[in-house]
Design an enzyme around this catalytic site. Structure first.
Site, short mmCIF file in Angstrom:
data_model
loop_
_atom_site.label_atom_id
_atom_site.label_comp_id
_atom_site.label_asym_id
_atom_site.label_seq_id
_atom_site.Cartn_x
_atom_site.Cartn_y
_atom_site.Cartn_z
N ASP A 11 2.13 4.46 -10.29
CA ASP A 11 1.89 4.24 -8.86
C ASP A 11 3.18 3.82 -8.15
O ASP A 11 4.03 3.15 -8.73
CB ASP A 11 0.80 3.18 -8.69
CG ASP A 11 0.20 3.21 -7.29
OD1 ASP A 11 0.31 4.25 -6.60
OD2 ASP A 11 -0.38 2.18 -6.88
N TRP A 16 8.14 4.33 -2.61
CA TRP A 16 9.54 4.55 -3.00
C TRP A 16 10.24 5.43 -1.96
O TRP A 16 11.36 5.15 -1.54
CB TRP A 16 9.57 5.21 -4.38
CG TRP A 16 10.94 5.38 -4.96
CD1 TRP A 16 11.59 4.53 -5.80
CD2 TRP A 16 11.84 6.50 -4.74
NE1 TRP A 16 12.84 5.04 -6.11
CE2 TRP A 16 13.01 6.24 -5.47
CE3 TRP A 16 11.75 7.68 -3.98
CZ2 TRP A 16 14.10 7.11 -5.49
CZ3 TRP A 16 12.83 8.55 -3.99
CH2 TRP A 16 13.99 8.26 -4.75
N GLU A 58 -10.22 10.64 -6.80
CA GLU A 58 -10.20 10.13 -5.42
C GLU A 58 -8.97 10.60 -4.64
O GLU A 58 -8.92 10.47 -3.41
CB GLU A 58 -10.22 8.58 -5.42
CG GLU A 58 -11.57 7.98 -5.79
CD GLU A 58 -11.90 8.14 -7.27
OE1 GLU A 58 -10.99 8.02 -8.11
OE2 GLU A 58 -13.07 8.41 -7.60
N ASN A 59 -7.98 11.13 -5.32
CA ASN A 59 -6.74 11.53 -4.62
C ASN A 59 -6.93 12.76 -3.73
O ASN A 59 -6.06 13.07 -2.91
CB ASN A 59 -5.59 11.76 -5.61
CG ASN A 59 -5.00 10.48 -6.17
OD1 ASN A 59 -4.55 10.44 -7.32
ND2 ASN A 59 -5.00 9.40 -5.40
N ARG A 62 -6.41 12.54 0.17
CA ARG A 62 -5.10 12.60 0.85
C ARG A 62 -5.01 13.88 1.68
O ARG A 62 -5.88 14.75 1.58
CB ARG A 62 -4.00 12.52 -0.19
CG ARG A 62 -4.08 11.21 -0.95
CD ARG A 62 -2.89 11.01 -1.84
NE ARG A 62 -3.04 9.73 -2.55
CZ ARG A 62 -2.05 9.09 -3.12
NH1 ARG A 62 -0.83 9.57 -3.07
NH2 ARG A 62 -2.27 7.95 -3.74
N ARG A 178 -5.15 -3.16 -10.23
CA ARG A 178 -6.50 -2.58 -10.34
C ARG A 178 -6.45 -1.34 -11.21
O ARG A 178 -5.40 -0.80 -11.49
CB ARG A 178 -7.08 -2.27 -8.95
CG ARG A 178 -6.21 -1.38 -8.09
CD ARG A 178 -6.88 -1.09 -6.74
NE ARG A 178 -5.97 -0.41 -5.83
CZ ARG A 178 -5.38 -0.98 -4.78
NH1 ARG A 178 -5.62 -2.24 -4.47
NH2 ARG A 178 -4.56 -0.28 -4.01
C1 IPE Z 1 -3.86 5.66 -8.89
O1 IPE Z 1 -3.05 5.47 -7.80
C2 IPE Z 1 -3.94 7.11 -9.25
C3 IPE Z 1 -2.73 7.69 -9.85
C4 IPE Z 1 -1.64 7.03 -10.16
C5 IPE Z 1 -2.80 9.10 -10.14
P1 IPE Z 1 -3.64 5.43 -6.30
O2 IPE Z 1 -2.48 5.21 -5.41
O3 IPE Z 1 -4.47 6.63 -6.05
O4 IPE Z 1 -4.59 4.16 -6.36
P2 IPE Z 1 -5.18 3.24 -5.19
O5 IPE Z 1 -5.72 4.16 -4.14
O6 IPE Z 1 -4.04 2.41 -4.68
O7 IPE Z 1 -6.21 2.40 -5.86
C1 IPE Z 2 1.19 7.63 -7.26
O1 IPE Z 2 1.97 7.30 -6.17
C2 IPE Z 2 1.04 9.11 -7.42
C3 IPE Z 2 -0.32 9.64 -7.12
C4 IPE Z 2 -1.36 8.92 -6.85
C5 IPE Z 2 -0.47 11.08 -7.14
P1 IPE Z 2 1.34 7.11 -4.72
O2 IPE Z 2 1.45 8.41 -3.98
O3 IPE Z 2 -0.02 6.53 -4.80
O4 IPE Z 2 2.37 6.07 -4.09
P2 IPE Z 2 2.02 4.83 -3.15
O5 IPE Z 2 1.02 3.99 -3.87
O6 IPE Z 2 1.48 5.40 -1.87
O7 IPE Z 2 3.33 4.14 -2.99
MG MG Z 3 -0.71 4.62 -4.82
#
Ligand code: IPE
Ligand code: IPE
Ligand code: MG
Length: 229
Positions: A11, A16, A58-59, A62, A178
């Protein structure tokens, strides 16, 4: 002892990039490089299994742009990294719901897993369109389809990769504390390690520090442990 199976919640890619005034997509590019760096490090350390959380169920919430970009990166990576796998004797495996992915991505995942099936070193499990709850539901359905009674044992043996031991250590980078629906069933007795560092900044040294921390823990699995005799 080194852990047999490490799960990594990678994460912090978006933050970054934001910290540098870049698009989130640039963070995912750097995150992919970090993934490769850490896969190599784990292989060099002789860790038998590493599960990387690439994309959760859940992604999909986005934007279509970000999701499309991540899927494109996954495909590019899968198609170009056969030599990396071969040189490091890395077997690539999959966990998640393949049927919920675009068919070209699903095909590339299947092909990559097939091509590396004979490599006997570290096994890298890619969790893509993965949710811990979803995996449990799919496991229960498989068990019921075969006419099994539902028990802890039947759920375990119908998970996506029943031959892979449960994770000993779950690492989450990027500061949040989490699970975000990662390996819910399998991590019942995992040790957790949380790092503030954002995923694109992770190096082999960070992995060594996490493992050293893990090695200091006393795992009791509900028993009384060293103090309890
Ligand atoms: C967890 O990160 C999922 C992955 C790293 C693929 P998220 O960024 O989706 O998690 P939440 O939404 O902060 O819980
Ligand atoms: C984790 O990085 C990668 C995925 C969940 C695909 P994030 O895209 O969640 O990065 P932050 O949490 O927004 O910084
Ligand atoms: Mg994240």
């Amino acid at each position: 002892m080194i852990p047999t199976h490490i799960g990594i919640i990678m994460d912090g890619n978006g933050r970054w990039a934001q910290q540098r005034g870049l698009a989130r997509t640039q963070g995912h590019i750097e995150g992919l490089k970090a993934g490769k760096r850490l896969a190599k490090a784990a292989s060099d350390m002789g860790i038998p299994y590493v599960t990387f959380y690439v994309f959760s169920t859940e992604n999909w919430k986005r934007t279509a742009d970000e999701v499309g970009f991540i899927m494109g990166l996954v495909r590019r990576y899968l198609r170009s990294e056969f030599n990396f796998s071969r040189e490091n004797n890395i077997r690539v495996r999959y966990t998640g719901d393949l049927s919920g992915l675009p068919s070209d991505v699903a095909q590339d995942i299947t092909d990559t897993c097939m091509e590396s099936v004979g490599f006997t070193g570290t096994q890298i499990v890619l969790a893509i369109n993965y949710g811990g709850k979803d995996e449990i539901v799919r496991s229960v359905r498989r068990a019921l389809d075969k006419g099994h009674e539902i028990s802890g044992e039947t759920i375990s043996i119908h998970l996506d990769n029943p031959d892979i031991p449960d994770p000993d250590l779950i690492i989450r980078t990027g500061g949040e504390k989490r699970m975000s629906n990662f390996l819910l069933w399998e991590s019942a007795y995992a040790e957790f390690y949380f790092s503030e560092k954002l995923w694109p900044d992770w190096t082999a040294d960070d992995l060594s520090v996490a493992i050293a921390d893990f090695q200091k823990r006393e795992r009791r699995f509900g028993g009384r442990g060293k103090l309890g005799s």
